[in-house]
Design an enzyme around this catalytic site. Structure first.
Site, PDB file in Angstrom:
ATOM      1  N   LYS A  37       0.414   4.933   8.665  1.00 27.01           N
ATOM      2  CA  LYS A  37       0.608   5.066   7.434  1.00 27.01           C
ATOM      3  C   LYS A  37      -0.183   5.818   6.111  1.00 27.01           C
ATOM      4  O   LYS A  37       0.054   6.671   5.207  1.00 27.01           O
ATOM      5  CB  LYS A  37       2.047   4.252   6.585  1.00 27.01           C
ATOM      6  CG  LYS A  37       2.623   4.331   5.015  1.00 27.01           C
ATOM      7  CD  LYS A  37       1.344   3.103   4.300  1.00 27.01           C
ATOM      8  CE  LYS A  37       1.282   2.309   5.175  1.00 27.01           C
ATOM      9  NZ  LYS A  37       0.362   0.989   4.498  1.00 27.01           N
ATOM     10  N   SER A  43       1.254  -1.090  -0.167  1.00 27.52           N
ATOM     11  CA  SER A  43      -0.041   0.232   0.208  1.00 27.52           C
ATOM     12  C   SER A  43       0.894   1.534   0.038  1.00 27.52           C
ATOM     13  O   SER A  43       1.418   2.043   0.834  1.00 27.52           O
ATOM     14  CB  SER A  43      -0.757   0.798   1.170  1.00 27.52           C
ATOM     15  OG  SER A  43      -2.019  -1.431   0.903  1.00 27.52           O
ATOM     16  N   LYS A  54      -6.615   3.158  -2.679  1.00 27.01           N
ATOM     17  CA  LYS A  54      -6.055   2.405  -1.314  1.00 27.01           C
ATOM     18  C   LYS A  54      -6.590   3.270  -0.109  1.00 27.01           C
ATOM     19  O   LYS A  54      -6.501   3.035   0.973  1.00 27.01           O
ATOM     20  CB  LYS A  54      -4.518   1.127  -1.804  1.00 27.01           C
ATOM     21  CG  LYS A  54      -4.188   0.775  -0.226  1.00 27.01           C
ATOM     22  CD  LYS A  54      -5.258  -0.604  -0.082  1.00 27.01           C
ATOM     23  CE  LYS A  54      -5.159  -1.103   1.642  1.00 27.01           C
ATOM     24  NZ  LYS A  54      -6.036  -1.555   2.276  1.00 27.01           N
TER      25      LYS A  54
HETATM   26  P1  NDP Z   1       4.071  -6.540   8.062  1.00 27.67           P
HETATM   27  O1  NDP Z   1       4.596  -5.787   9.256  1.00 27.67           O
HETATM   28  O2  NDP Z   1       3.710  -7.759   7.867  1.00 27.67           O
HETATM   29  O3  NDP Z   1       5.614  -7.397   7.271  1.00 27.67           O
HETATM   30  C1  NDP Z   1       6.171  -6.378   5.893  1.00 27.67           C
HETATM   31  C2  NDP Z   1       7.321  -7.175   5.648  1.00 27.67           C
HETATM   32  O4  NDP Z   1       8.329  -6.392   5.065  1.00 27.67           O
HETATM   33  C3  NDP Z   1       7.870  -8.427   6.173  1.00 27.67           C
HETATM   34  O5  NDP Z   1       8.298  -9.804   5.315  1.00 27.67           O
HETATM   35  C4  NDP Z   1       9.180  -7.473   6.718  1.00 27.67           C
HETATM   36  O6  NDP Z   1      10.286  -8.329   6.685  1.00 27.67           O
HETATM   37  C5  NDP Z   1       9.715  -6.763   5.284  1.00 27.67           C
HETATM   38  N1  NDP Z   1       9.925  -5.379   5.410  1.00 27.67           N
HETATM   39  C6  NDP Z   1       9.774  -4.516   6.017  1.00 27.67           C
HETATM   40  N2  NDP Z   1      10.545  -3.778   6.150  1.00 27.67           N
HETATM   41  C7  NDP Z   1      11.339  -3.533   4.960  1.00 27.67           C
HETATM   42  C8  NDP Z   1      12.411  -3.114   4.853  1.00 27.67           C
HETATM   43  N3  NDP Z   1      13.549  -1.925   4.882  1.00 27.67           N
HETATM   44  N4  NDP Z   1      13.117  -4.015   3.090  1.00 27.67           N
HETATM   45  C9  NDP Z   1      12.429  -5.510   2.875  1.00 27.67           C
HETATM   46  N5  NDP Z   1      12.083  -5.591   3.556  1.00 27.67           N
HETATM   47  C10 NDP Z   1      11.079  -5.555   5.190  1.00 27.67           C
HETATM   48  O7  NDP Z   1       3.251  -5.959   7.375  1.00 27.67           O
HETATM   49  P2  NDP Z   1       1.646  -6.870   6.530  1.00 27.67           P
HETATM   50  O8  NDP Z   1       2.253  -7.923   5.877  1.00 27.67           O
HETATM   51  O9  NDP Z   1       1.128  -6.219   7.549  1.00 27.67           O
HETATM   52  O10 NDP Z   1       2.205  -5.745   5.023  1.00 27.67           O
HETATM   53  C11 NDP Z   1       2.383  -5.552   3.834  1.00 27.67           C
HETATM   54  C12 NDP Z   1       1.627  -4.436   2.968  1.00 27.67           C
HETATM   55  O11 NDP Z   1       0.647  -5.049   2.515  1.00 27.67           O
HETATM   56  C13 NDP Z   1       1.871  -2.853   3.486  1.00 27.67           C
HETATM   57  O12 NDP Z   1       1.644  -2.194   2.916  1.00 27.67           O
HETATM   58  C14 NDP Z   1       0.723  -2.772   4.333  1.00 27.67           C
HETATM   59  O13 NDP Z   1      -0.479  -1.567   4.749  1.00 27.67           O
HETATM   60  C15 NDP Z   1      -0.411  -3.471   2.464  1.00 27.67           C
HETATM   61  N6  NDP Z   1      -1.517  -3.862   3.470  1.00 27.67           N
HETATM   62  C16 NDP Z   1      -1.923  -5.066   4.936  1.00 27.67           C
HETATM   63  C17 NDP Z   1      -2.789  -5.882   5.536  1.00 27.67           C
HETATM   64  C18 NDP Z   1      -3.153  -6.602   6.670  1.00 27.67           C
HETATM   65  O14 NDP Z   1      -4.502  -6.831   6.974  1.00 27.67           O
HETATM   66  N7  NDP Z   1      -1.999  -6.717   6.958  1.00 27.67           N
HETATM   67  C19 NDP Z   1      -4.337  -5.488   4.350  1.00 27.67           C
HETATM   68  C20 NDP Z   1      -4.163  -5.081   3.086  1.00 27.67           C
HETATM   69  C21 NDP Z   1      -2.701  -3.986   2.403  1.00 27.67           C
HETATM   70  P3  NDP Z   1      10.977  -8.579   8.061  1.00 27.67           P
HETATM   71  O15 NDP Z   1       9.826 -10.708   8.448  1.00 27.67           O
HETATM   72  O16 NDP Z   1      12.980  -8.817   8.117  1.00 27.67           O
HETATM   73  O17 NDP Z   1      10.325  -7.866   9.267  1.00 27.67           O
END
Ligand code: NDP
Length: 297
Positions: free
Chosen positions: A242, A98, A173
């Protein structure tokens, strides 16, 4: 013929999304910042755990990213291990983060120079929708690139909508999630006031959910998460903060008077600061409760 796909970002929503690509139609490689998660996913789903973003992208015709913010995706592009080192000319990067329109537009420009396609493709439907392969996916960018991404997107989503140029998916979004935030906050204010006025929240929700004030917050989030005090962590408050911030910026950029969106951005920023990185989005209700000196009950 299988499509070779890479998935980067096995977080709360990325993991159930990637599972739909671990079937016979795709040859899947996965990369995650914390490598152990990619190794565990690969071992249990028959995918390849890549050692770097470049390694994941090598040989893939479609690369999917799902990280917290667009800037995280932009930072993965460069360097010997970066995406640009692995992506072939003619490949396509589908960013399911997002994200924010301005950064997506910068990423798209960099990739276009290298002969690589880009679409922003944020999702909605939450972890449950991702598990069912029933996400709504809102896409910004070239319609021909979306057509190429369709077999991969339709494995993860049910409703896939072309919204406009690069960044249009991100903007839509963000506005959707700003509405979610408004509904959570306003329902919390209303239920707190009603409980002090002697109306039980179960009774209030029963009436509201049969009336014109209902929303996903009143119909699902409050009954399942607030009244039960369960507050499961499915979508971090930090991420909703965010999203509302992006929506508020979109409104400012478009010179739309948006006092409600700007205020909601401030309230969710303050809730995030007060409750920390690991709080769930619905826990913003607790921040209001702290200010009010009482609980919804
Ligand atoms: P999480 O916080 O659960 O996971 C984040 C992921 O990104 C992890 O795999 C993390 O790795 C990785 N990450 C974080 N920072 C970095 C970085 N600087 N470089 C590389 N990898 C990184 O987030 P979500 O999965 O919940 O969300 C992901 C996206 O989807 C966001 O933009 C969110 O707004 C969107 N979203 C989420 C929903 C939900 O219900 N959860 C619904 C709809 C959209 P590590 O394992 O190392 O921490």
């Amino acid at each position: 013929m299988t499509t070779t796909v890479a998935f980067l970002g096995l977080g709360a929503i990325g993991t159930p999304m990637a599972r739909h690509l671990a079937g016979p139609d795709f040859t899947l490689s996965v990369w995650n910042r914390t490598a152990a998660k990619a190794a565990a996913f690969a071992a249990s789903h028959g995918a390849r755990a890549a050692s770097s973003p470049a390694d994941a992208a090598r040989g893939a015709s479609v690369v999917i990213t799902c990280l917290p913010v667009s800037r995280d995706v932009e930072l993965l592009l460069d360097g010997p291990d970066g995406l640009l080192a692995g992506l072939a000319r003619g490949a396509l990067l589908v960013d399911c983060t997002s994200g924010d329109p301005a950064t997506s537009q910068r990423i798209a420009a960099r990739l276009t120079e290298a002969g690589i396609g880009f679409i922003d493709a944020p999702v909605s439907g939450g972890v449950v929708g991702a598990e069912k392969g029933a996400l709504t996916i809102m896409v910004g960018g070239d319609a021909a690139l979306l057509a190429r991404a369709m077999p991969v997107l339709s494995a993860m989503g049910q409703k896939i909508v072309h919204c406009g140029g690069i960044g249009a998916g991100d903007a839509l979004k963000a506005v959707n999630n700003a509405l979610l935030a408004v509904h959570i906050w306003s329902a919390a204010e209303g239920l707190l006031a009603l409980s002090r006025a002697g109306v039980k929240p179960e009774v209030a929700l029963d009436v509201i959910n049969a009336s014109s004030g209902r929303s996903n917050a009143s119909m699902n989030l409050f009954p399942e998460r607030v009244l039960t005090r369960a507050f499961p962590r499915t979508f971090r408050l930090a991420l909703l903060d965010k999203d509302v911030g992006i929506a508020a910026q979109v409104a400012r950029d478009q010179k739309v008077p948006s006092p409600l969106m700007q205020l909601t951005a401030e309230l969710f920023r303050a809730s995030h600061v007060a409750l920390g990185e690991e709080a769930d989005h619905v826990e913003a209700v607790k921040y209001l409760e702290q200010m009010a000196g009482g609980e919804i009950k």
